[in-house]
Write an enzyme that holds these catalytic residues in place. Structure first.
Site, PDB file in Angstrom:
ATOM      1  N   LYS A  42      31.904 170.466  79.858  1.00 53.47           N
ATOM      2  CA  LYS A  42      33.175 170.175  79.176  1.00 53.47           C
ATOM      3  C   LYS A  42      32.906 170.041  77.678  1.00 53.47           C
ATOM      4  O   LYS A  42      32.040 169.279  77.262  1.00 53.47           O
ATOM      5  CB  LYS A  42      33.798 168.885  79.721  1.00 53.47           C
ATOM      6  N   ASP A  83      39.152 164.347  71.789  1.00 52.02           N
ATOM      7  CA  ASP A  83      40.236 164.146  72.741  1.00 52.02           C
ATOM      8  C   ASP A  83      41.141 163.011  72.270  1.00 52.02           C
ATOM      9  O   ASP A  83      40.843 161.840  72.483  1.00 52.02           O
ATOM     10  CB  ASP A  83      39.645 163.833  74.133  1.00 52.02           C
ATOM     11  N   LYS A  99      46.183 158.595  73.464  1.00 49.51           N
ATOM     12  CA  LYS A  99      45.326 157.478  73.878  1.00 49.51           C
ATOM     13  C   LYS A  99      45.563 156.270  72.972  1.00 49.51           C
ATOM     14  O   LYS A  99      45.859 156.445  71.790  1.00 49.51           O
ATOM     15  CB  LYS A  99      43.847 157.880  73.738  1.00 49.51           C
ATOM     16  N   ASP A 132      33.514 163.613  73.780  1.00 50.84           N
ATOM     17  CA  ASP A 132      34.095 164.263  74.957  1.00 50.84           C
ATOM     18  C   ASP A 132      33.528 165.668  75.176  1.00 50.84           C
ATOM     19  O   ASP A 132      34.014 166.419  76.020  1.00 50.84           O
ATOM     20  CB  ASP A 132      35.629 164.296  74.838  1.00 50.84           C
ATOM     21  N   ASP A 179      46.591 164.293  78.626  1.00 51.30           N
ATOM     22  CA  ASP A 179      45.262 163.693  78.464  1.00 51.30           C
ATOM     23  C   ASP A 179      44.320 164.113  79.608  1.00 51.30           C
ATOM     24  O   ASP A 179      43.124 163.844  79.556  1.00 51.30           O
ATOM     25  CB  ASP A 179      45.382 162.162  78.408  1.00 51.30           C
ATOM     26  N   GLU A 218      43.069 166.905  80.116  1.00 45.70           N
ATOM     27  CA  GLU A 218      42.830 168.229  79.545  1.00 45.70           C
ATOM     28  C   GLU A 218      41.514 168.851  79.995  1.00 45.70           C
ATOM     29  O   GLU A 218      41.393 170.070  80.069  1.00 45.70           O
ATOM     30  CB  GLU A 218      42.880 168.146  78.007  1.00 45.70           C
ATOM     31  N   ARG A 278      39.928 169.036  82.825  1.00 52.04           N
ATOM     32  CA  ARG A 278      39.970 169.854  84.042  1.00 52.04           C
ATOM     33  C   ARG A 278      40.609 171.220  83.804  1.00 52.04           C
ATOM     34  O   ARG A 278      40.324 172.177  84.509  1.00 52.04           O
ATOM     35  CB  ARG A 278      40.670 169.078  85.173  1.00 52.04           C
TER      36      ARG A 278
HETATM   37  N1  BES Z   1      37.934 162.353  78.140  1.00 47.45           N
HETATM   38  C1  BES Z   1      38.709 161.565  79.026  1.00 47.45           C
HETATM   39  C2  BES Z   1      37.868 160.766  80.004  1.00 47.45           C
HETATM   40  C3  BES Z   1      36.973 159.699  79.436  1.00 47.45           C
HETATM   41  C4  BES Z   1      37.356 158.369  79.470  1.00 47.45           C
HETATM   42  C5  BES Z   1      35.723 160.013  78.940  1.00 47.45           C
HETATM   43  C6  BES Z   1      36.523 157.396  78.969  1.00 47.45           C
HETATM   44  C7  BES Z   1      34.885 159.028  78.435  1.00 47.45           C
HETATM   45  C8  BES Z   1      35.283 157.732  78.460  1.00 47.45           C
HETATM   46  C9  BES Z   1      39.647 162.467  79.824  1.00 47.45           C
HETATM   47  O1  BES Z   1      40.070 163.615  79.199  1.00 47.45           O
HETATM   48  C10 BES Z   1      40.861 161.683  80.133  1.00 47.45           C
HETATM   49  O2  BES Z   1      41.551 161.332  79.217  1.00 47.45           O
HETATM   50  N2  BES Z   1      41.119 161.418  81.398  1.00 47.45           N
HETATM   51  C11 BES Z   1      42.259 160.684  81.819  1.00 47.45           C
HETATM   52  C12 BES Z   1      42.873 161.379  82.997  1.00 47.45           C
HETATM   53  C13 BES Z   1      44.210 160.841  83.412  1.00 47.45           C
HETATM   54  C14 BES Z   1      45.238 161.094  82.329  1.00 47.45           C
HETATM   55  C15 BES Z   1      44.630 161.504  84.693  1.00 47.45           C
HETATM   56  C16 BES Z   1      41.794 159.291  82.205  1.00 47.45           C
HETATM   57  O3  BES Z   1      40.726 159.134  82.784  1.00 47.45           O
HETATM   58  O4  BES Z   1      42.500 158.336  81.865  1.00 47.45           O
HETATM   59 ZN    ZN Z   2      38.789 164.356  77.733  1.00 43.57          ZN
HETATM   60 MG    MG Z   3      41.802 163.328  78.007  1.00 44.17          MG
END
Ligand code: BES
Ligand code: ZN
Ligand code: MG
Length: 475
Positions: free
Chosen positions: A240, A245, A252, A263, A322, A324, A326
């Site tokens: 990834k 992000d 966020k 990220d 968010d 993104e 996947r």
């Molecule tokens: N990059 C984040 C995941 C992340 C969180 C990485 C904390 C490192 C530390 C990812 O893109 C994300 O935002 N995921 C969301 C998914 C949700 C919206 C379904 C999440 O985990 O909140």
């Molecule tokens: Zn992310």
């Molecule tokens: Mg995200």
């Protein structure tokens, strides 16, 4: 660091076990003053007239393992540096472990100790360590080979850390692609970088949907290393590569956004692994793939409710901008398995906050469609000293990310968030290609130093992948 096998002299290292009395005056004195010989305990005995000594605890001899040796050597390095002792001497005895692995663990631990992310605050003092190591057995060439193996591995790990620590004002998709070219091409890796228009023409709609909110254009980076001409078998490693992000319109909170330059930790691991493998001239075929972009907000950005397509032709309803990672991985994994037709694929991603809730910063969560492949990876992770934990890839979870209007939805709700995110990526694996997904959101970037791992970027799983693709036998 200089590591000599046929030289003596320097501050003397005295390894001690907590369950074995040593007939040394220094050890006895230290024991009387509270030194227990626990793993990683280090005591310094300066000697202004002759050679100084360091007592280094290794814990119970019956429980000795490579990880303990690495941690003890890591702490030793810090003490050497604190005390400006720049030459250190090891006179090894038989610990009952493989003597080569013992030496490699000492070397790795010392290397781990030498890592510092100092780029932005340049107060760091110069310290160059010279190691004089007298082995217990000296087989011709074997020890040199072991040292080289670790040197290449650590080069890959440190490169991954540097990439992931670099902040998003510098580390744009373009900068990442250029950095990959400059560092990997001279090692014999073929690097192909696709720009925006080509990405669009390839039909990577899912990747482009994330990318189009930013003024910094995306890059699709393919790194090919063919070290085994006698075989067609090739492993794909996909990382990834979100260089920032923000969350997009599902923005966020400020606190969670601050570290989101990291990220692209999965991409960093993939690139670091390619470096380690290429430097080693390993007899293996590997292709690294990174879909690099930023997830931003603008008049061009994608929105919740959008229905987008993907290179695989599957349509996706955007439940959350968010989620993104996947989407970018969907196209990258599909490209790896359908276009490049790799024989097996691993994706690594800082994919979900949910994996931090489940496993904290200790374990990487993994998911697979092929238990033999995962068993092989688990073995490499164990040898490398990197912890992974399998999550259930149960069909029953898949109803959580069904959509009424598209083939899939990019969110599966709060429950089982790491499983549904991983499964979403798995839906874009072409055919039955063996696949392992590794969610490194908790392990790629630490809020606090842990053992020999530093705060911030860890370069997690460069070691695992390197040892999977380029294994070294025990002695
Ligand atoms: N990059 C984040 C995941 C992340 C969180 C990485 C904390 C490192 C530390 C990812 O893109 C994300 O935002 N995921 C969301 C998914 C949700 C919206 C379904 C999440 O985990 O909140
Ligand atoms: Zn992310
Ligand atoms: Mg995200």
């Amino acid at each position: 660091m200089k590591f000599n096998l046929d030289k003596k002299g320097g501050a003397k290292v005295i390894f001690t076990f907590s369950d074995e009395a040593k007939d040394f005056r220094l050890v006895k004195w230290a024991n009387e003053h509270g030194f227990l010989g626990k793993v990683g305990e280090v005591v310094y005995f300066p000697n202004i007239e002759g050679e100084s000594s360091f007592l280094v605890g290794l814990g119970n001899k019956s429980e000795l393992n490579e990880e303990n040796i690495k941690l003890a050597s890591f702490n030793l390095y810090k003490e050497l540096k604190n005390n400006k002792e720049s030459i250190v001497s090891f006179e090894m005895e038989d610990f009952g472990l493989c003597h080569r692995k013992t030496m490699m663990s000492i070397y790795e631990g010392l290397c781990q100790g030498s890592y510092n992310f100092t780029k932005k605050s340049s107060k760091e003092e110069d310290f160059e360590l010279e190691v004089n190591y007298t082995p217990f057995i000296r087989p011709e060439g074997k020890l040199e080979e072991g040292l080289k193996y670790i040197e290449n591995q650590m080069n890959g790990v440190f490169f991954a850390r540097e990439l992931c620590n670099e902040t998003a004002n510098v580390m744009t998709p373009e900068f990442l692609a250029t950095t990959v070219k400059t560092n990997l091409q001279p090692l014999g890796v073929k690097v192909t970088v696709y720009e925006r228009e080509e990405i669009e023409n390839m039909g990577m709609d899912a990747f482009m949907s994330v990318a189009m909110g930013s003024d910094n254009d995306p890059r699709f980076i393919v790194m090919e290393y063919n070290g085994d001409r006698s075989s067609k078998f090739r492993t794909g490693i996909v990382g990834k590569g979100i260089t920032y992000d923000s969350g997009g319109y599902c923005i966020k909170p400020a606190d969670s956004m601050a570290s989101m330059h990291s990220d692209m930790g999965g991409a960093a691991t993939v690139i670091g692994t390619m470096m380690a493998i290429a430097r080693s001239k390993a007899k293996v075929n590997v292709v690294g793939i990174v879909a690099a972009c930023e997830n931003m907000i603008s008049g061009h950005a994608y929105k919740t409710g959008d229905i987008i397509s993907s290179m695989a032709g599957k349509t996706i309803e955007i439940g959350n901008t968010d989620a993104e990672g996947r989407l970018t991985l969907a196209d990258a994994v599909y490209f790896a398995t359908s276009e490049l037709k790799v024989d097996r694929v691993i994706d690594l991603a800082t994919l979900t906050g949910a994996v931090l809730v489940a496993l904290g910063e200790e374990y990487t969560g993994v998911l697979t469609n092929n238990s033999e492949f995962l068993a092989e990876l688990k073995e490499s992770a164990k040898n490398a000293g990197e912890k992974i934990w399998e999550l259930p890839n149960d069909e029953a979870y898949k109803k959580l990310f069904e959509s009424k209007v598209a083939d899939l939805k990019n969110t599966g709700g709060r429950y089982g968030g790491s499983i549904t995110a991983g499964q979403f990526v798995g839906c874009f694996v072409d055919g039955n290609t063996p696949w392992v997904h590794m969610d490194i959101a908790g392990t790629a970037y630490l809020s606090k130093a842990n053992g020999y791992l530093p705060e911030r970027a860890t370069g997690v799983h460069v070691k695992t992948l390197y040892q999977l693709l380029n294994p070294m036998e025990s002695c």
